[in-house]
Design a protein around this motif. Structure first.
Motif, PDB file in Angstrom:
ATOM      1  N   GLU A   9       0.801  -1.223   0.000  1.00  0.00           N
ATOM      2  CA  GLU A   9       0.000   0.000   0.000  1.00  0.00           C
ATOM      3  C   GLU A   9       0.836   1.275   0.000  1.00  0.00           C
ATOM      4  OE1 GLU A   9      -2.451  -0.701   3.392  1.00  0.00           O
ATOM      5  OE2 GLU A   9      -3.804  -2.017   2.275  1.00  0.00           O
TER       6      GLU A   9
ATOM      7  N   ARG B 223       0.325   3.471  -3.104  1.00  0.00           N
ATOM      8  CA  ARG B 223      -1.022   4.040  -3.113  1.00  0.00           C
ATOM      9  C   ARG B 223      -1.137   5.174  -2.092  1.00  0.00           C
ATOM     10  NH1 ARG B 223      -5.981   0.153  -2.192  1.00  0.00           N
ATOM     11  NH2 ARG B 223      -4.206  -0.939  -1.363  1.00  0.00           N
ATOM     12  N   TYR B 224      -0.537   4.993  -0.914  1.00  0.00           N
ATOM     13  CA  TYR B 224      -0.580   6.026   0.106  1.00  0.00           C
ATOM     14  C   TYR B 224       0.176   7.267  -0.364  1.00  0.00           C
ATOM     15  CZ  TYR B 224      -0.473   8.388   4.564  1.00  0.00           C
ATOM     16  OH  TYR B 224      -0.622   9.328   5.551  1.00  0.00           O
TER      17      TYR B 224
ATOM     18  N   GLN C  18       0.515   8.258  -3.470  1.00  0.00           N
ATOM     19  CA  GLN C  18      -0.373   8.904  -4.446  1.00  0.00           C
ATOM     20  C   GLN C  18      -1.485   9.679  -3.739  1.00  0.00           C
ATOM     21  OE1 GLN C  18      -1.622   5.554  -6.764  1.00  0.00           O
ATOM     22  NE2 GLN C  18       0.138   5.652  -8.142  1.00  0.00           N
ATOM     23  N   TYR C  19      -2.023   9.109  -2.671  1.00  0.00           N
ATOM     24  CA  TYR C  19      -3.060   9.776  -1.889  1.00  0.00           C
ATOM     25  C   TYR C  19      -2.525  11.080  -1.297  1.00  0.00           C
ATOM     26  CZ  TYR C  19      -5.967  10.706   2.199  1.00  0.00           C
ATOM     27  OH  TYR C  19      -6.728  11.319   3.161  1.00  0.00           O
ATOM     28  N   GLU C  20      -1.320  11.038  -0.737  1.00  0.00           N
ATOM     29  CA  GLU C  20      -0.714  12.242  -0.157  1.00  0.00           C
ATOM     30  C   GLU C  20      -0.508  13.320  -1.216  1.00  0.00           C
ATOM     31  OE1 GLU C  20       2.791  10.608   1.724  1.00  0.00           O
ATOM     32  OE2 GLU C  20       1.902  11.008   3.690  1.00  0.00           O
TER      33      GLU C  20
ATOM     34  N   CYS D  57      -3.860  14.889  -2.068  1.00  0.00           N
ATOM     35  CA  CYS D  57      -4.280  15.800  -0.995  1.00  0.00           C
ATOM     36  C   CYS D  57      -3.525  17.124  -1.075  1.00  0.00           C
ATOM     37  CB  CYS D  57      -4.065  15.157   0.368  1.00  0.00           C
ATOM     38  SG  CYS D  57      -5.241  13.863   0.751  1.00  0.00           S
TER      39      CYS D  57
END
Length: 84
Positions: A57, A60-61, A63-65, A68
């Motif tokens: 993950e 993916r994390y 990319q999420y950051e 945001c």
């Protein structure tokens, strides 16, 4: 183990990593099979399942950051335009 699809649009059902080297893990596998989960493969690793999942993950994390951070910049621009 891969979860059963929720409906025909569920193209990527959840995958669970289970350490079945102990009786509790074997029972969990048996329970999940009864619930419709399917085995999708084996992973040989010295890492614990939780450590493996964090590694899977990590991208993916990240990319999420980044997403945001972009949204935060967009909010700043919109607020500046709104306040002018």
């Amino acid at each position: 183990m891969q979860a059963p699809a929720k409906d025909e649009n569920d193209f990527a059902p959840r995958i669970v990593i289970i350490d079945n080297s102990r009786p509790i893990g074997k029972r969990r596998v048996e329970r999940l099979v009864r619930e419709g989960y399917k085995p999708v493969g084996w992973i040989e690793s010295h890492l614990k399942p939780s450590q493996l999942m964090r590694g899977f993950e990590a991208d993916r994390y990240h990319q999420y950051e980044q997403a945001c951070e972009k949204l935060s910049k967009i909010r700043l621009v919109l607020n500046e335009e709104h306040n002018q």
